[in-house]
Design a protein around this motif. Structure first.
Motif, PDB file in Angstrom:
ATOM      1  N   GLU A 128       0.818  -1.215   0.000  1.00 28.84           N
ATOM      2  CA  GLU A 128       0.000   0.000   0.000  1.00 28.84           C
ATOM      3  C   GLU A 128       0.853   1.266   0.000  1.00 28.84           C
ATOM      4  O   GLU A 128       0.482   2.280  -0.612  1.00 28.84           O
ATOM      5  N   VAL A 129       2.025   1.212   0.650  1.00 25.16           N
ATOM      6  CA  VAL A 129       2.923   2.371   0.629  1.00 25.16           C
ATOM      7  C   VAL A 129       3.579   2.503  -0.741  1.00 25.16           C
ATOM      8  O   VAL A 129       3.694   3.610  -1.282  1.00 25.16           O
ATOM      9  N   ILE A 130       3.978   1.377  -1.315  1.00 23.78           N
ATOM     10  CA  ILE A 130       4.557   1.390  -2.664  1.00 23.78           C
ATOM     11  C   ILE A 130       3.552   1.962  -3.670  1.00 23.78           C
ATOM     12  O   ILE A 130       3.926   2.748  -4.563  1.00 23.78           O
ATOM     13  N   THR A 131       2.290   1.600  -3.535  1.00 28.04           N
ATOM     14  CA  THR A 131       1.258   2.092  -4.445  1.00 28.04           C
ATOM     15  C   THR A 131       1.138   3.609  -4.362  1.00 28.04           C
ATOM     16  O   THR A 131       1.040   4.308  -5.390  1.00 28.04           O
ATOM     17  N   LEU A 132       1.172   4.151  -3.154  1.00 29.89           N
ATOM     18  CA  LEU A 132       1.119   5.610  -2.987  1.00 29.89           C
ATOM     19  C   LEU A 132       2.360   6.271  -3.572  1.00 29.89           C
ATOM     20  O   LEU A 132       2.265   7.319  -4.234  1.00 29.89           O
ATOM     21  N   LEU A 133       3.512   5.678  -3.357  1.00 29.50           N
ATOM     22  CA  LEU A 133       4.759   6.234  -3.894  1.00 29.50           C
ATOM     23  C   LEU A 133       4.723   6.258  -5.413  1.00 29.50           C
ATOM     24  O   LEU A 133       5.107   7.267  -6.037  1.00 29.50           O
ATOM     25  N   GLU A 134       4.270   5.178  -6.021  1.00 28.77           N
ATOM     26  CA  GLU A 134       4.207   5.151  -7.480  1.00 28.77           C
ATOM     27  C   GLU A 134       3.206   6.177  -8.009  1.00 28.77           C
ATOM     28  O   GLU A 134       3.441   6.797  -9.051  1.00 28.77           O
ATOM     29  N   ALA A 135       2.109   6.379  -7.289  1.00 29.26           N
ATOM     30  CA  ALA A 135       1.136   7.406  -7.697  1.00 29.26           C
ATOM     31  C   ALA A 135       1.782   8.788  -7.643  1.00 29.26           C
ATOM     32  O   ALA A 135       1.562   9.630  -8.537  1.00 29.26           O
ATOM     33  N   TYR A 136       2.613   9.031  -6.630  1.00 25.35           N
ATOM     34  CA  TYR A 136       3.314  10.310  -6.542  1.00 25.35           C
ATOM     35  C   TYR A 136       4.284  10.482  -7.704  1.00 25.35           C
ATOM     36  O   TYR A 136       4.378  11.564  -8.312  1.00 25.35           O
ATOM     37  N   LEU A 137       5.025   9.432  -8.036  1.00 26.41           N
ATOM     38  CA  LEU A 137       5.964   9.512  -9.158  1.00 26.41           C
ATOM     39  C   LEU A 137       5.253   9.847 -10.456  1.00 26.41           C
ATOM     40  O   LEU A 137       5.825  10.491 -11.352  1.00 26.41           O
ATOM     41  N   ASP A 138       3.996   9.419 -10.575  1.00 29.90           N
ATOM     42  CA  ASP A 138       3.203   9.693 -11.780  1.00 29.90           C
ATOM     43  C   ASP A 138       2.359  10.960 -11.667  1.00 29.90           C
ATOM     44  O   ASP A 138       1.553  11.263 -12.542  1.00 29.90           O
ATOM     45  N   GLY A 139       2.502  11.712 -10.546  1.00 30.08           N
ATOM     46  CA  GLY A 139       1.742  12.944 -10.365  1.00 30.08           C
ATOM     47  C   GLY A 139       0.276  12.727 -10.081  1.00 30.08           C
ATOM     48  O   GLY A 139      -0.555  13.602 -10.381  1.00 30.08           O
ATOM     49  N   GLU A 140      -0.051  11.581  -9.484  1.00 34.05           N
ATOM     50  CA  GLU A 140      -1.458  11.240  -9.251  1.00 34.05           C
ATOM     51  C   GLU A 140      -1.711  10.836  -7.812  1.00 34.05           C
ATOM     52  O   GLU A 140      -2.561   9.989  -7.523  1.00 34.05           O
ATOM     53  N   LEU A 141      -1.003  11.449  -6.863  1.00 35.30           N
ATOM     54  CA  LEU A 141      -1.099  11.028  -5.477  1.00 35.30           C
ATOM     55  C   LEU A 141      -2.406  11.471  -4.838  1.00 35.30           C
ATOM     56  O   LEU A 141      -2.771  12.651  -4.871  1.00 35.30           O
TER      57      LEU A 141
END
Length: 461
Positions: A128-141
């Motif tokens: 779940e933390v990795i998912t949030l991090l990847e969303a941030y990297l894609d500008g979709e947090l």
């Protein structure tokens, strides 16, 4: 597996598909995320995040980029410098860090690198933390009930600091030494450090325990990590052990979270052998909790037959030490690992640890007063044939009724004298067809019987 992070972190070629900017943004997210968690729990202190790295030239670049991101978000970054992945897991858990970061691409060439994330329990980071991090990297947090176009920067006294934490690495070395139940005096031991993270740790441990330690590939220069060295080139250590008359040899990978061994005759001791030797040792002493060893579906059929003969139960997980550990944790198992040498001793560590693995093998050798080759001899490794078939659609190829029929026919022919395994690659458009049997001719015949049907049905590229 996410867009950026696989089962072993965010890995890629340095400054191509894994860049310094990626590292900065990973640091920005982790510093902000753990700070936000603290604030919402009424704690205004700075997050504490510990970082280790291997010997690749790019590891310094990624370390500084991560530190920049962490401190900009208000976290304090503690630097272990060059050290092993399991040491980062140990320090994170024992010293109460919010999370840990290891910069390494494990057994890959020097021009690759990676970012491995470790939670506060010293385990691989939660999905779940990795998912949030990847969303941030894609500008979709979208987190904590709102969308974040950008993360806030820390200001004034809230800006994070950097702390030299080499003491943490030294404490890990002391911990390993404390696990040595026997003196190694009189034993001649070879260590292949792969010009990687174990280069300044492994010898110190074996020397402290009294071994006559012979070390190769312990002169890292930034570009020679894993280069004709370490566990992926075990033949180098095999030759060295025989030529120097050593009692045993241990080869680590770049970040030393795995270990393969060599007996006094120069034979390879794989991860399957390690599971067999230590599983049997614990069973004999009445200490194999749950009477179960955890392996993966890729462990050799011979291992499972050997466990059957010993009355030891076993579980088979998907490939990846992450899945091995998850099963062990959920079911209270103390020993598990992979054929590649990722071995987890859950009483002592929360991740695979190559140096710990070598110490545990030495414990069995010293306790039973047997040569390494004698301990491994009862495990009969079955011949294996593996063919990778490039296909248009992995799922369609496996689901084809005629392919399934061919697999079933092969399994029926093998009975309890071998096994067939057909699985999809996790990273390529490939179906892997593997057979283990009592001789290689049978393996090849049955692999061909399945591969030919895949081709006849038009699934291949």
């Amino acid at each position: 597996m996410g867009k950026y992070f696989g089962t072993d972190g965010f890995r890629g070629t340095a400054n191509e598909n894994l860049t310094a900017d990626h590292a900065f943004r990973v640091g920005r997210f982790l510093g902000w995320y753990y700070g936000e968690l603290k604030r919402r729990n009424g704690d205004d202190s700075a997050p504490r995040i510990v970082i280790g790295k291997d010997t690749r030239r790019s590891s310094y670049m990624f370390e500084y980029s991560l530190v920049g991101g962490l401190t900009a978000s208000g976290a304090d970054a503690y630097l272990l410098h060059v050290t092993t992945t399991p040491s980062v897991a140990y320090v994170t858990r024992v010293d109460g860090f919010d999370c840990g970061i290891m910069i390494s691409a494990s057994h890959n060439p020097y021009y690759d690198n990676g970012i491995k994330l470790i939670n506060g329990n010293g385990e691989k980071m939660e999905d779940e933390v990795i998912t949030l991090l990847e969303a941030y990297l894609d500008g979709e947090l979208d987190a904590f009930g709102q969308k974040w176009q950008e993360l806030p920067y820390a200001h004034d006294e809230k800006i994070g600091r950097t702390v030299d934490y080499i003491a943490g690495r030294n404490r890990y070395v002391g911990y390993l030494i404390s696990l040595g139940m026997y003196s190694f005096r009189g034993m001649k031991i070879g260590l292949d450090c792969a010009n990687g993270a174990s280069w300044n740790i492994a010898k110190a441990v074996f020397d402290a325990l009294g071994a006559e330690t012979h070390v190769i590939n312990a002169e890292p220069n930034g570009t020679n990590i894993n280069n004709n060295a370490g566990s992926t080139h075990i033949e180098v250590l095999q030759k060295y052990v025989v030529e120097n008359g050593l009692d045993a040899g241990f080869a680590y990978d770049g970040d030393a979270d795995r270990c393969l061994c060599v007996d006094e005759k120069g034979n390879i001791i794989t991860g399957d052998h390690i599971l067999y030797i230590y599983g049997r040792y614990m069973k004999e002493r009445g200490k194999l909790i749950n009477n179960t060893v955890v392996a993966t579906i890729m462990s050799n059929f011979g291992l499972f037959r050997a466990f059957d003969e010993l009355g030891i139960n076993y579980a088979k997980t998907a490939v990846g030490d992450k899945y091995v550990y998850e099963y062990m944790k959920e079911n209270g198992c103390i020993l598990g690992g992979e054929q590649s040498g990722h071995i987890i001793f859950s009483k002592y560590a929360s991740t695979g640890d190559g140096i710990l693995t070598s110490l545990k093998m030495m414990q069995v050798i010293m306790s039973k007063k047997q040569k390494f080759s004698e301990l491994a001899a009862p495990l009969i490794v079955y011949p294996q044939v593996l063919e990778n078939v490039r296909v248009k659609d992995k799922s369609a190829a496996q689901a084809d009724p005629d392919v399934q029929k061919a697999v079933s026919a092969a399994a029926e022919k093998l009975g309890d004298t071998g096994r067939i395994l057909v699985r999809e690659s996790g990273t390529e458009p490939v179906v892997r067809v593997m057979v283990e049997a009592e001789n290689e001719d049978i393996c090849r015949e049955l692999v061909n019987s399945v591969v030919s049907v895949i081709k006849e049905k038009g699934h291949t590229v």
